[in-house]
Design a protein around this motif. Structure first.
Motif, mmCIF file in Angstrom:
data_model
loop_
_atom_site.group_PDB
_atom_site.id
_atom_site.type_symbol
_atom_site.label_atom_id
_atom_site.label_comp_id
_atom_site.label_asym_id
_atom_site.label_seq_id
_atom_site.Cartn_x
_atom_site.Cartn_y
_atom_site.Cartn_z
ATOM 1 N N THR A 24 0.839 -1.211 0.000
ATOM 2 C CA THR A 24 0.000 0.000 0.000
ATOM 3 C C THR A 24 0.870 1.256 0.000
ATOM 4 O O THR A 24 0.506 2.252 -0.630
ATOM 5 C CB THR A 24 -0.999 0.009 1.181
ATOM 6 N N GLU A 25 2.031 1.202 0.656
ATOM 7 C CA GLU A 25 2.939 2.371 0.614
ATOM 8 C C GLU A 25 3.384 2.667 -0.813
ATOM 9 O O GLU A 25 3.389 3.820 -1.260
ATOM 10 C CB GLU A 25 4.177 2.114 1.477
ATOM 11 N N GLU A 26 3.768 1.615 -1.523
ATOM 12 C CA GLU A 26 4.214 1.798 -2.918
ATOM 13 C C GLU A 26 3.051 2.276 -3.792
ATOM 14 O O GLU A 26 3.217 3.128 -4.667
ATOM 15 C CB GLU A 26 4.743 0.481 -3.491
ATOM 16 N N LEU A 27 1.878 1.710 -3.517
ATOM 17 C CA LEU A 27 0.698 2.086 -4.306
ATOM 18 C C LEU A 27 0.391 3.569 -4.116
ATOM 19 O O LEU A 27 0.092 4.287 -5.082
ATOM 20 C CB LEU A 27 -0.492 1.228 -3.869
ATOM 21 N N PHE A 28 0.505 4.039 -2.865
ATOM 22 C CA PHE A 28 0.259 5.460 -2.604
ATOM 23 C C PHE A 28 1.288 6.326 -3.328
ATOM 24 O O PHE A 28 0.958 7.391 -3.855
ATOM 25 C CB PHE A 28 0.271 5.745 -1.099
ATOM 26 N N ALA A 29 2.543 5.863 -3.372
ATOM 27 C CA ALA A 29 3.589 6.634 -4.059
ATOM 28 C C ALA A 29 3.284 6.734 -5.557
ATOM 29 O O ALA A 29 3.424 7.798 -6.171
ATOM 30 C CB ALA A 29 4.952 5.999 -3.820
ATOM 31 N N LEU A 30 2.827 5.632 -6.127
ATOM 32 C CA LEU A 30 2.478 5.642 -7.554
ATOM 33 C C LEU A 30 1.238 6.502 -7.801
ATOM 34 O O LEU A 30 1.170 7.236 -8.791
ATOM 35 C CB LEU A 30 2.244 4.204 -8.037
ATOM 36 N N GLN A 31 0.290 6.406 -6.878
ATOM 37 C CA GLN A 31 -0.934 7.205 -6.978
ATOM 38 C C GLN A 31 -0.577 8.699 -6.976
ATOM 39 O O GLN A 31 -1.098 9.475 -7.778
ATOM 40 C CB GLN A 31 -1.788 6.878 -5.746
ATOM 41 N N ARG A 32 0.347 9.059 -6.105
ATOM 42 C CA ARG A 32 0.783 10.456 -6.002
ATOM 43 C C ARG A 32 1.466 10.900 -7.306
ATOM 44 O O ARG A 32 1.235 12.005 -7.796
ATOM 45 C CB ARG A 32 1.743 10.582 -4.814
ATOM 46 N N ALA A 33 2.308 9.992 -7.856
ATOM 47 C CA ALA A 33 3.013 10.336 -9.100
ATOM 48 C C ALA A 33 2.014 10.571 -10.239
ATOM 49 O O ALA A 33 2.187 11.467 -11.065
ATOM 50 C CB ALA A 33 3.996 9.222 -9.467
ATOM 51 N N ILE A 34 0.961 9.784 -10.265
ATOM 52 C CA ILE A 34 -0.066 9.969 -11.304
ATOM 53 C C ILE A 34 -0.765 11.314 -11.092
ATOM 54 O O ILE A 34 -0.945 12.102 -12.020
ATOM 55 C CB ILE A 34 -1.084 8.802 -11.269
ATOM 56 N N ARG A 35 -1.135 11.586 -9.819
ATOM 57 C CA ARG A 35 -1.869 12.830 -9.533
ATOM 58 C C ARG A 35 -1.038 14.052 -9.855
ATOM 59 O O ARG A 35 -1.522 15.031 -10.415
ATOM 60 C CB ARG A 35 -2.293 12.840 -8.054
ATOM 61 N N THR A 36 0.280 14.006 -9.544
ATOM 62 C CA THR A 36 1.132 15.184 -9.735
ATOM 63 C C THR A 36 1.763 15.200 -11.128
ATOM 64 O O THR A 36 2.559 16.077 -11.441
ATOM 65 C CB THR A 36 2.251 15.228 -8.665
ATOM 66 N N GLY A 37 1.484 14.184 -11.932
ATOM 67 C CA GLY A 37 2.049 14.142 -13.282
ATOM 68 C C GLY A 37 3.544 13.862 -13.285
ATOM 69 O O GLY A 37 4.273 14.317 -14.182
ATOM 70 N N ASP A 38 4.018 13.089 -12.304
ATOM 71 C CA ASP A 38 5.454 12.800 -12.188
ATOM 72 C C ASP A 38 5.824 11.618 -13.101
ATOM 73 O O ASP A 38 5.986 10.476 -12.642
ATOM 74 C CB ASP A 38 5.778 12.497 -10.713
ATOM 75 N N GLY A 39 5.955 11.921 -14.391
ATOM 76 C CA GLY A 39 6.245 10.879 -15.381
ATOM 77 C C GLY A 39 7.590 10.210 -15.147
ATOM 78 O O GLY A 39 7.744 9.007 -15.384
ATOM 79 N N ALA A 40 8.570 10.971 -14.665
ATOM 80 C CA ALA A 40 9.905 10.395 -14.434
ATOM 81 C C ALA A 40 9.822 9.298 -13.373
ATOM 82 O O ALA A 40 10.427 8.223 -13.504
ATOM 83 C CB ALA A 40 10.880 11.496 -14.000
ATOM 84 N N MET A 41 9.054 9.554 -12.328
ATOM 85 C CA MET A 41 8.921 8.559 -11.254
ATOM 86 C C MET A 41 8.283 7.284 -11.811
ATOM 87 O O MET A 41 8.759 6.172 -11.565
ATOM 88 C CB MET A 41 8.058 9.143 -10.124
ATOM 89 N N LEU A 42 7.203 7.459 -12.578
ATOM 90 C CA LEU A 42 6.522 6.287 -13.139
ATOM 91 C C LEU A 42 7.448 5.520 -14.082
ATOM 92 O O LEU A 42 7.540 4.295 -14.025
ATOM 93 C CB LEU A 42 5.251 6.716 -13.901
ATOM 94 N N HIS A 43 8.168 6.272 -14.912
ATOM 95 C CA HIS A 43 9.070 5.630 -15.875
ATOM 96 C C HIS A 43 10.180 4.854 -15.158
ATOM 97 O O HIS A 43 10.479 3.713 -15.510
ATOM 98 C CB HIS A 43 9.656 6.682 -16.822
ATOM 99 N N ASP A 44 10.777 5.469 -14.132
ATOM 100 C CA ASP A 44 11.849 4.798 -13.372
ATOM 101 C C ASP A 44 11.324 3.531 -12.707
ATOM 102 O O ASP A 44 11.969 2.483 -12.702
ATOM 103 C CB ASP A 44 12.421 5.735 -12.291
ATOM 104 N N TYR A 45 10.144 3.662 -12.156
ATOM 105 C CA TYR A 45 9.550 2.514 -11.442
ATOM 106 C C TYR A 45 9.315 1.347 -12.396
ATOM 107 O O TYR A 45 9.706 0.208 -12.136
ATOM 108 C CB TYR A 45 8.223 2.950 -10.806
ATOM 109 N N PHE A 46 8.714 1.655 -13.539
ATOM 110 C CA PHE A 46 8.389 0.582 -14.492
ATOM 111 C C PHE A 46 9.660 0.014 -15.146
ATOM 112 O O PHE A 46 9.687 -1.143 -15.558
ATOM 113 C CB PHE A 46 7.415 1.089 -15.573
ATOM 114 N N THR A 47 10.709 0.829 -15.234
ATOM 115 C CA THR A 47 11.984 0.336 -15.775
ATOM 116 C C THR A 47 12.588 -0.689 -14.805
ATOM 117 O O THR A 47 13.087 -1.740 -15.209
ATOM 118 C CB THR A 47 12.964 1.509 -15.990
ATOM 119 N N ARG A 48 12.497 -0.375 -13.506
ATOM 120 C CA ARG A 48 13.033 -1.295 -12.490
ATOM 121 C C ARG A 48 12.244 -2.612 -12.484
ATOM 122 O O ARG A 48 12.828 -3.693 -12.433
ATOM 123 C CB ARG A 48 12.931 -0.602 -11.116
#
Ligand code: NAI
Ligand code: ENO
Length: 303
Positions: free
Chosen positions: A253-277
């Motif tokens: 749930t912690e990770e899910l909240f972090a991803l949720q926040r990245a979507i809300r704030t438009g943090d594409g770099a965070m999403l891209h890094d996460y999915f690359t890992r």
């Protein structure tokens, strides 16, 4: 021949697959089965997954050199209490439960001195249950994790390991608590997430059931397959692997909240890094030759 007489307690997917494999390859002298319902016992004999059946578990274990507990994790204690007084010294008792610490605590106190207890867990299954769902190739190339105590007779452990190897498995040993944590990550939490996702789709009034069925992409289709798994079995898994599952779900749930926040704030770099890992993890599994999707006998996906 690895064992003279094997008693299978509970005749469902796992016992059925073991019985068919042991009979097909002549791994054991005789397979005796027991189940509570007469219908299950009749089906088991008709399918040839055991040579004969008994009405109660106590009768099934008489003269067996291996007893395999193949019931839901929450039923292990009752079964152990029933068979305990009827086990002869030298018998090996094992189980196939998806959780190991709780099964050890439930079963071990009921076993008389001289009985070898070797807990095990084949990492192989499907969403189907009951004796008709068994098939002899189920364990092919899948791991079987054994969690015997340090004091357990090494000959009893290696003989059971030989049986699992002969049924097609790769065998490894693990500490029971570590097993429960690993399985919470790799199996138990993912099942809960699948159950949740299918529940969400079902609750979403603006998307009809027929749309969910018709337009299910592969990811969601896999969730629906997993969420079709046996409710009793999975209820017991979560009730008995409580601490490890809650630990992993907390992290999830912690990770899910972090991803949720990245979507809300438009943090594409965070999403891209996460999915690359995460992509690297999948590639690592394939490169290590551990892609368990490979041996698909047309039953595991239901497609
Ligand atoms: N289904 C799967 O994918 C896998 C299951 N397991 C474990 O294997 C065990 C058996 O699972 P399956 O073969 O899938 O289940 P299943 O539902 O196909 O068969 C279970 C059998 O146990 C009997 N049973 C249920 N409650 C009982 C009770 N209180 N007393 C006596 N018998 C009882 C049922 O009637 C049935 O014959 C479980 O502990 C499960 O955690 C392990 C690996 C994979
Ligand atoms: O069907 C699937 O995807 C599974 O994950 C099968 C499975 C279920 C429970 C286990 O303890 C081990 C394997």
């Amino acid at each position: 021949m690895i064992y003279e007489r094997v008693a299978l307690i509970g005749l469902g997917l796992i016992a059925g697959s073991m019985g068919l494999r042991m009979k097909r390859d002549g791994l054991v002298g005789e397979v005796v089965g027991t189940a509570r319902s007469a219908e299950t016992r009749d089906v088991a004999v008709a399918l040839g997954l055991c040579d004969r059946v008994t009405e109660d578990a106590a009768a099934a274990v008489a003269g067996a050199d291996l007893v395999v507990l193949c019931v839901p994790v929450g039923a292990m204690e009752d079964v152990a209490a029933e068979i305990g007084p009827h086990l002869a010294p030298g018998t090996t008792v094992t189980d196939v439960g998806s959780v190991k610490r709780a099964v050890i605590e439930a079963v071990a106190p009921h076993l008389p001195a001289g009985v070898h207890f070797v807990p095990a867990h084949p990492l192989a299954g499907t969403e189907h249950s009951g004796p008709r769902s068994g098939f002899p190739e189920l364990f092919e190339r899948r791991w079987c994790l054994m969690t015997p105590g340090a004091e357990t007779d090494p000959d009893a452990v290696s003989r059971l390991s030989d049986l699992w190897t002969a049924m097609g498995s790769r065998v490894d040993r693990m500490d029971p608590d570590h097993h429960d944590l690993v399985l919470a990550v790799t199996s138990h939490a993912p099942h809960l997430i699948a159950y949740t996702m299918v529940g969400v789709a079902d609750d979403l009034g603006r998307v009809t059931d027929s749309e969910v069925i018709e337009y299910s992409a592969a990811g969601f289709r896999d969730f629906t397959r997993i969420a079709a798994s046996d409710p009793v079995m999975w209820r017991d898994v979560f009730l008995t692997n409580k601490d490890a599952t809650l630990e992993i779900l907390g992290r999830f749930t912690e990770e899910l909240f972090a991803l949720q926040r990245a979507i809300r704030t438009g943090d594409g770099a965070m999403l891209h890094d996460y999915f690359t890992r995460t992509r690297a993890i999948r590639r690592g599994i394939i490169e290590a030759g551990q892609d368990i999707d490979a041996p698909d006998f047309g039953r595991s996906t239901g497609r």
